[in-house]
Scaffold this active site. Sequence first.
Site, short mmCIF file in Angstrom:
data_model
loop_
_atom_site.label_atom_id
_atom_site.label_comp_id
_atom_site.label_asym_id
_atom_site.label_seq_id
_atom_site.Cartn_x
_atom_site.Cartn_y
_atom_site.Cartn_z
N SER A 17 -45.40 -40.18 -5.04
CA SER A 17 -44.33 -38.91 -5.95
C SER A 17 -43.37 -39.52 -5.48
CB SER A 17 -44.74 -37.67 -4.73
OG SER A 17 -44.22 -38.35 -3.34
N GLY A 237 -50.57 -44.73 18.25
CA GLY A 237 -50.43 -46.03 17.85
C GLY A 237 -51.60 -46.38 16.67
N GLY A 265 -44.62 -41.63 9.04
CA GLY A 265 -46.48 -42.34 7.87
C GLY A 265 -46.04 -43.80 7.28
N ASP A 266 -44.80 -42.68 6.23
CA ASP A 266 -44.10 -43.13 5.15
C ASP A 266 -43.27 -45.02 5.84
OD1 ASP A 266 -45.33 -41.64 3.65
OD2 ASP A 266 -43.36 -40.69 3.87
#
Length: 333
Positions: A17, A237, A265-266
């Site tokens: 996206s 982690g 997260g990206d």
Amino acid sequence: MSETTGTTAGALLIAGSIATDHLMSFAGKFEDSLVVEQLHKLSVSFLVDDLEIRRGGVAPNMCFGLAALGLRPVLVGSAGEDFSDYRSWLERHGVDCESVRISESKHTARFVCTTDSTMAQFASFYPGAMSEARLIELAPIVSRVGEPAYVLIGADDPDGMLRHTEECRQRGYPFIADPSQQLAFGEGELIRELIDGAAILFSNEYESHMIEQKTGWSADEVLAKVGLQVTTLGADGVRIKRQGEEDIVVPAAKDVAAVEPTGVGDAFRAGYLAATAWGVGLERAAQVGCVLAAYVVETVGTQEYHFTGSDFVARLEASYGAEAAAEVRPFVG
């Protein structure tokens, strides 16, 4: 290190996206303007105090992180004609945007949200041009940039995700499954199609359980379908699993002053893939991902962080030791 990522050359195509977030703040409380008995006739407006427009979308977030670590990732996605300023920003920071599809009729996807003083929210998501990702073919992109080391297929238009996955299988492109937000909406058949045969499966811990629930596969069966499963564990982690091998568990970076988790997260994925391109080991790749994620969580906005190579290496050393710093320094120092 003895356990290597195994990939050192080839383009990184990052499909997913492309969006902007339009965030507004309302100093009062929404509840003061709502009449419970009249909710079926709801029609209200709020005078907001500010408007913040942030660059977002999983694919540009990952590309920005990869470029920050010295790579030139290829952004694959669909946007509107209003993408020009965003494109300029990404290109200035080293992202290849030549293969972004520009819709002739739809705006770039956007998330519009107003938050009141109690943190209650009214929000809407407009998919817009994202729905045209299904029209993108990978082969012409590969002809331009060369054979890919990986094609990462992130959250996007579901039909687009499926098309990219099927094309990777047909043409033999190694692909990474990263369905993330689409897991909540996708049915088991779609999720199975997106994951089966992936070189790497990325998810967080909650998503890993959702994958098992929706596909009907056990944890062992999921692992058997992919080459490698990389699961982020939040403050604990990351865990890397491979069939027939001991799990690799890497703690999160140290001394993180968390401010805003969006995009973390990206950033981890970007750091991990950058280290993969350098050819370092799996554990080291996860460490690099965790350090890049730390920069994002300490800033507001998914692409607002910055660092020097020496800063990055020093932070890596503080969290994971001198050996880690010495191995990564040639690539970023």
